[in-house]
Structures are given as structure tokens and as C-alpha cells.
Design a protein around this motif. Structure first.
Motif, short mmCIF file in Angstrom:
data_model
loop_
_atom_site.label_atom_id
_atom_site.label_comp_id
_atom_site.label_asym_id
_atom_site.label_seq_id
_atom_site.Cartn_x
_atom_site.Cartn_y
_atom_site.Cartn_z
N UNK A 20 -6.85 -4.68 2.13
CA UNK A 20 -6.69 -3.64 1.50
C UNK A 20 -5.14 -3.29 1.74
N UNK A 21 -4.59 -3.48 2.92
CA UNK A 21 -3.33 -3.30 3.19
C UNK A 21 -2.48 -4.07 2.39
N UNK A 22 -2.75 -5.11 2.06
CA UNK A 22 -1.88 -6.06 1.09
C UNK A 22 -1.74 -5.50 -0.14
N UNK A 23 -3.03 -5.35 -0.94
CA UNK A 23 -3.17 -5.25 -1.98
C UNK A 23 -2.92 -3.59 -2.66
N UNK A 24 -3.66 -2.99 -1.79
CA UNK A 24 -3.53 -1.17 -2.08
C UNK A 24 -4.66 -0.98 -2.90
N UNK A 25 -4.55 0.42 -3.66
CA UNK A 25 -5.42 0.55 -4.61
C UNK A 25 -4.82 1.80 -5.59
N UNK A 26 -5.03 1.62 -6.76
CA UNK A 26 -4.20 2.81 -7.64
C UNK A 26 -5.35 3.54 -8.10
N UNK A 27 -5.07 4.93 -8.33
CA UNK A 27 -6.10 5.92 -8.60
C UNK A 27 -5.28 7.37 -9.03
N UNK A 28 -6.29 7.94 -9.93
CA UNK A 28 -5.51 9.18 -10.73
C UNK A 28 -5.23 10.40 -9.55
N UNK A 29 -6.32 10.13 -8.56
CA UNK A 29 -6.00 11.50 -7.37
C UNK A 29 -4.86 10.74 -6.47
N UNK A 30 -3.66 11.49 -6.47
CA UNK A 30 -2.90 10.68 -5.50
C UNK A 30 -3.40 10.76 -3.84
N UNK A 31 -4.37 11.49 -3.71
CA UNK A 31 -4.97 11.12 -2.08
C UNK A 31 -5.87 9.88 -2.17
N UNK A 32 -6.22 9.45 -3.35
CA UNK A 32 -7.01 8.11 -3.18
C UNK A 32 -6.01 6.85 -3.49
N UNK A 33 -4.69 6.97 -3.46
CA UNK A 33 -3.73 5.97 -3.79
C UNK A 33 -3.40 5.15 -2.34
N UNK A 34 -3.57 3.89 -2.51
CA UNK A 34 -3.11 3.01 -1.23
C UNK A 34 -1.76 2.47 -1.74
N UNK A 35 -0.79 2.42 -1.31
CA UNK A 35 0.40 1.97 -1.73
C UNK A 35 0.29 0.20 -1.77
N UNK A 36 -0.29 -0.26 -0.60
CA UNK A 36 -0.26 -1.78 -0.61
C UNK A 36 0.71 -2.39 -0.26
N UNK A 37 0.96 -3.77 -0.24
CA UNK A 37 2.36 -4.36 0.15
C UNK A 37 2.63 -4.10 1.63
#
Length: 500
Positions: free
Chosen positions: A399-416
Motif C-alpha cells: 500500500x505504501x509503495x503503490x498508493x491509491x487514487x480516489x475522488x475524495x481527497x481524504x481517500x487518496x494514498x500518494x504512494x511511492x
């Protein structure tokens, strides 16, 4: 517990390296082949290979104190000569091993051991005692091991309430035998033994010391036969391999202590002999250096997915930040990088604490995930629990490496977010020794790459000096302390508040 490594696992990914059956996977560091080549070239340009050779050869790499850093000799079970200024230190080291084993053989009727020491005389030993207690079916010899480090009497009171004075032994550990906290606590334990009805002879037989200052230990009242030496070429934070580790042998048997040394020795041989491109301590050091250079990281975390290693981050904090937390290099000039802040605790508990920051905070914090392939319990539910533990470890890294996109900014994981994954085949004395030596050698490598002397610690002294006049003012209980050269106006006001 065997002191021999298990067979290396098969099917390692290309991003993985192995030494002493400890596997390091750097896949999520996001470092490409060209960058790795540049990092290894930079390491050679900094003369890292020569530094490693000099360290094991007993050269005086601790420049500020004009002494070597020969802690590797303390675990040199091959007994191959290790020369210090032309003299082999191994006969003296071997004699200490023999004395430790002999004491183990006659250590009977002891219910409580109070280990009195602080800093490097406490962290590594406490980690080892706590970690090995989780090894299924390990010998424990039926005694309680108590650690007395803090000058706060709360710790002292808790220990003395539990210990049985007539069957208690105290081990006083201080390289100089002048460490304030250790001296005060040792005197308090002696007073407790006396007030509990122990005779002077019983007290003398109950006291043991590990020190480089034998005369001071004798003056304190420790019998000469109960004094175990260590040497000025051993830094405190590297001393668990010396007689400082005596309680490991007393608690779990000399064979366990020997296995602990054997694992560290095996990792030393790897560090000394492996090419840089295959060298685990070097690879870990270069990965951290890369993240400093490219990402400007200021902190990193060590998260062992093993409850037995909950003390590991505390030990690592001292190792890294006391060794390399410096702004001036070996040449007296300012350095570009030094130790990041180190923190951590056992997973998966840590996920419910600060992993929110790892995933969505603005700062990038690299992580060393440490996992053990075998469960640390023989409970019937052990394997089911262990699968959940390992799945959490692997999932967090992904999860830390890849992150996650989402429409809600609170649900975004930047990754990398970079991480290492270290796999131990199992956690016993051998692999615990290998793990600690891996990080010790990584710390030395980082010091060499940063041009920092990793083996002194001048920054811990100034506060101790300032504490003396403040203590005098507090003891005096004066109504009004005025600022002086050693007590500023703010501190004077605080003293006056405490004395009011």
C-alpha cells in the motif's frame, strides 16, 4: 537452537539479497539499476571497502578518541587472531567466555538478578533477554531478570518490591564505573540488601560488576573474582557481545549466548568479505542515503512484525542516533547528512498508531519492515495468527509503495513511499545476533559514507555537566537562585519554583 544457518530460501526475487539466511528485499525502494550502479560507485569513491578492512584490522578508526572499534572481536568464535597495536586480543576475550560459562555452571539457587546499567549497558541486553523469552521451549533457569536503568526511584521501588534479597544477585555494568545513574542505583540496591538483613559477606558475594575500571569496582565492594572486564575499544552501544551480555548466558544458558555471538560473527564475515553489490549492510546504507539525497528524508521507522522484537527500535535509536547524529565530520567540517530520526514499535500494533502518517502525511518516511517466517509460539492457533501477521506486513509495504487514487481527497494514498523488507528464517539467538550485527555494520557503513565518526558520542556530555550545579541548587533548597554562568535565568526560575 543451532548456531548453524538454515538452507537459504529458493525463488528469491531479483530485488532480494541474502546473507546468513537473512533476506533483504529492496523492491519498494524505487531505485533503478543505473541508480544502484551510481550508489556503489560513490561508495567505492568514498573508500568504503578500505574502511571496512581497517575496522576489522583494528585500525584506529575512532579518530577523536584514538582507538579502534573492535566489537567484532567479541563475537569472533573462530578465535582467529585480532590484532590491536600488534597484540592479539582474542586470548583475553576467550578468557571472559570461559569465565561466563564457569559462572553459569555454578549459578544455582538464584531467584532474582538485578542488572544495573544505562544506555549501552542496558538497551542491547534488555532487547536480547526480552526477545529470547519468546523462543518456544527456551531454557529460562527459573529466575527473574530485572533491569534497573533510570534514576527515577519508581523503577527501583518496583524491582525491590518483587525481588527476594537472600537469593538476589546484582550485576553493576558501567564501563567507567562512574556513571551517575548506575552508581546511585547500585548504592540503593546495596542499602536494600543490608536493610533486609544480609551480612556484609553475603552482600559482597551477591555483587558482580562488568567494567573497564576494575579498581573502582573493587573499591565499591565487588570481589575481584566477581568482576568481568571489558575494554576501551568496545563502545557502550556495541557492548552486548562482551561480558555485558552475561545475563543472557545466566538466564538462557551459555550455549544460547554462544549462538547469539555466532549469528553476529557470521554476519560480520559477510560484511567483511562480500562484494558491495551483495553486501546487506552496505545495500541498506546506500538505500537510506539515496532517500536522503532524492527525497530529503529526515526520519525512518523500523517495524518488526514480531512482538518479541518490540525493544528492537529502542536499541536501534541509540545505535543510529548516538553513533551518527552529528553535524561535524571526521575532518572537522560540516557534513551534508547524518542520522535521521529513528522510531518504531512492533507490528501490527504500530498500524493502529502512526501508520496514518506513513500513508497520508506530507513527509516521506522510509520503513524497514522486519518479518519472521516461523511463528514465535507453539500454540495450536499460532500458524493462523502468523498468516494474518505476515499478510499485514506485506500489505502495508504494498500500500505504501503503490498508493491509491480516489475522488475524495481524504481517500487518496500518494504512494511511492520506500521500504525494505527483511525476512528472518526464525527468531532464535543465532538470528537475533545476525540481525543486530547487520544493523551495527549498517551504522558503521553510513558513518563512512557521511564521513562521520560513528564511535564517539560527545553530544551526551554537556547536559551532564550542567546538571551538577542544578542538582546542588535543588539539594540546597534555597529560596532564591540567581542566574550564573552555568544556570540561565529560565532554569533559575524553574529551580526557584521547585524549591518553593
Amino acid at each position: 537452537m543451532s548456531s548453524r544457518p538454515m538452507q537459504s530460501p529458493d525463488n528469491l526475487p531479483n530485488s532480494a539479497h541474502t546473507a546468513v539466511d537473512v533476506v533483504l528485499d529492496t523492491a519498494y525502494q524505487n531505485i533503478n539499476d543505473a541508480q544502484w550502479s551510481d550508489l556503489f560507485a560513490a561508495a567505492r569513491k568514498s573508500k568504503l571497502e578500505e574502511f571496512i578492512a581497517d575496522m576489522f584490522a583494528g585500525k584506529h578508526i575512532n579518530l577523536s578518541e584514538d582507538r579502534p572499534a573492535l566489537h567484532s572481536a567479541l563475537r569472533n568464535l573462530s578465535k582467529a587472531p585480532v590484532l590491536l597495536d600488534g597484540k592479539d586480543v582474542m586470548p583475553a576475550v576467550t578468557k571472559v567466555w570461559q569465565r561466563i560459562e564457569a559462572l553459569c555452571n555454578k549459578w544455582v539457587g538464584v531467584t532474582d538478578v538485578i542488572h544495573i546499567g544505562i544506555g549501552g549497558s542496558d538497551f542491547g541486553l534488555r532487547l536480547a533477554i526480552e526477545a529470547l523469552a519468546h523462543v518456544p521451549e527456551i531454557e529460562s533457569r527459573g529466575m527473574q531478570m530485572h533491569f534497573l536503568a533510570n534514576i527515577d526511584t519508581a523503577e527501583l521501588a518496583r524491582i525491590l518490591d518483587r525481588a527476594q534479597p537472600n537469593s538476589t544477585r546484582a550485576i553493576i555494568v558501567s564501563k567507567s564505573f562512574t556513571t551517575l545513574e548506575t552508581a546511585m542505583n547500585a548504592k540503593a540496591v546495596v542499602a536494600w540488601l543490608k536493610n533486609s538483613g544480609c551480612t556484609q559477606g553475603q552482600i559482597a558475594r551477591s555483587l558482580f560488576a562488568v567494567t573497564a575500571n576494575v579498581p573502582a569496582a573493587k573499591e565499591f565492594g565487588v570481589e575481584e573474582d566477581n568482576i568481568f572486564p571489558f575494554w576501551d575499544w568496545v563502545g557502550g552501544r556495541y557492548s552486548v557481545w562482551s561480558a555485558v551480555g552475561l545475563p543472557i548466558a545466566l538466564q538462557y544458558g551459555f550455549k544460547t549466548f554462544e549462538d547469539f555471538l555466532a549469528g553476529a560473527h557470521a554476519m560480520d564475515l559477510h560484511f567483511k568479505n562480500a562484494p558491495l553489490e551483495q553486501n546487506l549492510p552496505v545495500i541498506m546504507a546506500l538505500a537510506l542515503l539515496h532517500q536522503q539525497e532524492k527525497r530529503g528524508i529526515k526520519a525512518y521507522a523500523a517495524i518488526p512484525y514480531a512482538d518479541a522484537l518490540d525493544w528492537f527500535p529502542k536499541w536501534l535509536q541509540q545505535l543510529d542516533m548516538e553513533s551518527n547524529g552529528k553535524s561535524v565530520g571526521r575532518d572537522g567540517k560540516p557534513v551534508k547528512h547524518s542520522s535521521p530520526v529513528v522510531f518504531g514499535s512492533a507490528g501490527s500494533n504500530a498500524q493502529h498508531s502512526y501508520f496514518q502518517l506513513f500513508h497520508q502525511g506530507p513527509e516521506v518516511i522510509p520503513i524497514d519492515f522486519i518479518a519472521v517466517r516461523k511463528p514465535m509460539s507453539d500454540r495450536p492457533e499460532a500458524m493462523a495468527h502468523h498468516h494474518i501477521l505476515l499478510s499485514n506486513c506485506l500489505a502495508q509495504a504494498q500500500a505504501l509503495a503503490h498508493g491509491k487514487s480516489a475522488a475524495n481527497p481524504n481517500d487518496v494514498y500518494p504512494g511511492n513511499r520506500p521500504s525494505n523488507l527483511l525476512f528472518l528464517p526464525e527468531l532464535n539467538a543465532f538470528y537475533l545476533g545476525a540481525l543486530l550485527a547487520l544493523y551495527e555494520n549498517r551504522a558503521a557503513t553510513l558513518g563512512a559514507l557521511w564521513n562521520i565518526n560513528s564511535f564517539d558520542q560527545p553530544g551526551v556530555e554537556y547536559g551532564k555537566v550542567l546538571a551538577k550545579p542544578i542538582e546542588k541548587a535543588l539539594v540546597g533548597g534555597s529560596d532564591q537562585i540567581s542566574p550564573t554562568d552555568s544556570i540561565d535565568a529560565v532554569t533559575a526560575a524553574r529551580i526557584n519554583f521547585l524549591n518553593s
